[in-house]
Scaffold this motif. Structure first.
Motif, PDB file in Angstrom:
ATOM      1  N   LYS A  82       0.794  -1.230   0.000  1.00 24.76           N
ATOM      2  CA  LYS A  82       0.000   0.000   0.000  1.00 24.76           C
ATOM      3  C   LYS A  82       0.823   1.276   0.000  1.00 24.76           C
ATOM      4  O   LYS A  82       0.289   2.359  -0.202  1.00 24.76           O
ATOM      5  N   ARG A 106       1.995   2.415   2.780  1.00 26.84           N
ATOM      6  CA  ARG A 106       1.347   3.081   3.918  1.00 26.84           C
ATOM      7  C   ARG A 106       2.360   3.344   5.008  1.00 26.84           C
ATOM      8  O   ARG A 106       3.191   2.506   5.325  1.00 26.84           O
ATOM      9  N   SER A 145      -8.045  -0.612   4.226  1.00 26.74           N
ATOM     10  CA  SER A 145      -8.679  -0.558   2.914  1.00 26.74           C
ATOM     11  C   SER A 145      -7.632  -0.864   1.842  1.00 26.74           C
ATOM     12  O   SER A 145      -6.468  -0.515   1.980  1.00 26.74           O
ATOM     13  N   ASN A 204      -6.716   0.187  -1.011  1.00 20.91           N
ATOM     14  CA  ASN A 204      -6.314   1.197  -1.990  1.00 20.91           C
ATOM     15  C   ASN A 204      -4.839   1.511  -1.818  1.00 20.91           C
ATOM     16  O   ASN A 204      -4.259   1.204  -0.777  1.00 20.91           O
ATOM     17  N   SER A 229     -10.943   4.877  -0.985  1.00 19.06           N
ATOM     18  CA  SER A 229     -11.039   3.446  -0.685  1.00 19.06           C
ATOM     19  C   SER A 229     -11.774   2.713  -1.802  1.00 19.06           C
ATOM     20  O   SER A 229     -12.665   3.264  -2.428  1.00 19.06           O
ATOM     21  N   GLU A 263     -15.849   3.271   5.288  1.00 25.30           N
ATOM     22  CA  GLU A 263     -15.262   2.371   6.266  1.00 25.30           C
ATOM     23  C   GLU A 263     -16.071   2.311   7.564  1.00 25.30           C
ATOM     24  O   GLU A 263     -16.953   3.131   7.800  1.00 25.30           O
TER      25      GLU A 263
HETATM   26 MG    MG Z   1      -8.000   3.419   4.544  1.00 21.97          MG
END
Ligand code: MG
Ligand code: TXA
Length: 439
Positions: free
Chosen positions: A80, A82, A184, A186, A192, A221
């Motif tokens: 991700k 992230r 999520s 994405n 998302s 979410e």
């Molecule tokens: Mg998210």
């Protein structure tokens, strides 16, 4: 790596809670041979590999990994992009699996797995009874010898957990045999995903498996709540409304533990201060419901400046593409001058096993954007999400993604009152996606 989308036929129910057990034990229905085969394979993959698997939940698609193994959880952050200081939600299929997490590896923790009534804090009991399985995430104390990998909790003493209502998700978790950590699915900063195609668009080549169970019903979410503090707090508005929460014993005085841009006295913010969250590539301009002018004040200057900003360095189109996402009041194309609007993409109705399931229910209309002399100066793409809050929530992320795919330079969005039902979650996401808010 090659990314495969596996359609999971749901012509039969995937499973059910053991009769008389409440939410205690989820059993997978082995009669659904094809679905069970795919889910079993995906479960085996999750247990043994370090690359996450995307799967549908009722809220949005999740990017799942074995929450008990560090290597596998790290795979989520890699896929991700992230930042790893943001904790992940763990997903369980039943209370049996949840209780196991409340007891440490050394058997100590916040109660014992046998004396089940002790382990789950009282304040959550009513919530779990009423809203699980469903779009609600609760925070629980992590034992000192936790079973969850430290990467899941990002160093916090609590963990976030939910039991999704998607029977596909519950069965996947059950067949994995472990709780699944899943943000999520994405790419970080993007809206998302609510379909398997959205996931593929963002994570193609970064994961191997996407389980396709059709479009998500809720579209935003889960609501994240902290019932360990007093008064309890909502940390993220989501698919479960404040009113629903307040109706539960112990939650009457729940407070808002998050901040919105509308509250910090800064709106409208200067254009260009883009919050990198839930954002499509296009510039998003949000009109709050309170904005008197609403769509009527969209000016060709707004469009021109967004277009110029976007087009710098690109040699693409000669005229701007303008997206309009409207909800309760705006006229077609938000009242911009246009030529005839034609259907560019019809709302789909997806074939799901032998059940016809409503998918993305909106249509995209396309027409020429004209100036007061009737000359064509661009393109307008118009999406009507309808007046109903649930419908708006369901189509929101999908509409932003759709307009991105169609090349929109700027997207004007009609906000709604954030007071009722899950409108708060809708506006929370929109305020984060917007780089310009008109209040
Ligand atoms: Mg998210
Ligand atoms: O609907 C959903 O919740 C989706 C689907 C896939 O289930 N999942 C999701 O996960 O949105 P994620 O990881 O993107 O969101 C996690 C949210 C973040 O706002 C995070 O800060 C919060 O939950 N969170 C998780 N654990 C927490 C903890 N221990 N304390 C405070 N916040 C926590």
């Amino acid at each position: 790596m090659e990314t495969r989308i596996l359609r999971v036929p749901d012509d039969r129910s995937f499973g059910n809670f053991e009769t008389g057990s409440g939410l205690e034990r989820w059993n997978v229905n082995a009669d659904n041979v094809e679905a069970t085969r795919i889910l079993r394979e995906a479960g085996e993959y999750l247990r043994t590999k370090d690359t996450p698997v995307a799967f549908p939940t009722e809220t949005v698609y999740g990017l799942g990994a074995d929450a008990t193994r560090s290597a596998s959880v790290r795979g989520i952050y890699t896929a991700k992009n992230r930042p790893s200081d943001n904790p992940l939600i763990s997903h369980v299929c039943d209370l049996e699996m949840l209780r196991d997490l409340l007891v440490g590896k050394d058997g100590s923790g916040f109660g014992s797995a046998e004396k089940t009534d002790d382990v789950i804090p009282w304040r959550y009991k009513s919530l779990i009874e009423r809203f699980w399985p469903g779009p609600l995430t609760i925070l629980l104390p992590n034992p000192s010898q936790p079973k969850l990998a430290p990467e899941v909790t990002a160093g916090l003493s609590t963990f976030g957990v939910r039991m999704p209502s998607s029977t596909l998700a519950l069965s996947l978790i059950k067949l994995s045999g472990v709780p699944l950590a899943a943000p999520s699915a994405n790419a970080s900063t993007k809206p998302s995903p609510t379909t398997a195609q959205h996931v593929k668009h963002d994570l193609d080549g970064r994961i191997e498996l996407i389980l396709d169970g059709g479009a998500c019903q809720v579209g935003v979410e889960s609501t994240v709540v902290d019932g360990l503090s007093d008064p309890p707090a909502v940390l993220r508005p989501g698919g479960l409304s404040m009113d629903e929460l307040r109706s539960c014993p112990g939650w009457e005085n729940v407070i808002k533990g998050y901040k919105d841009h509308s509250e910090n006295g800064q709106a409208p913010r200067a254009p260009g201060m883009k919050y990198k969250h839930y954002s499509p590539k296009a510039t998003v301009v949000l009109y709050e419901a309170s904005c008197q002018a609403q769509g009527e004040s969209i000016s060709l200057d707004d469009i021109e400046s967004a277009y110029t900003a976007r087009s710098q360095g690109s040699n693409g189109k000669s005229q701007p593409i303008v997206g309009v996402v409207r909800t309760q009041q705006w006229r077609q194309a938000a009242g911009l001058k246009t030529g005839e609007l034609r259907l560019a993409r019809a709302g789909e109705s997806k074939q799901n096993g032998d059940k016809k399931q409503a998918n993305t229910s909106y249509s995209v209309l396309e027409g020429a954007l004209t100036n007061s002399d009737g000359e064509t100066i661009g393109v307008v793409l118009d999406i009507d999400l309808g007046k109903d809050t649930r419908g708006i929530a369901q189509g929101l992320f999908s509409a932003l993604r759709e307009l991105d795919l169609l090349g929109a330079d700027i997207i004007f969005v009609e906000g709604i009152e954030d007071k009722s039902d899950i409108a708060e979650a809708v506006m929370n996401r929109l305020r984060k996606a917007a780089s310009d808010i008109r209040a």
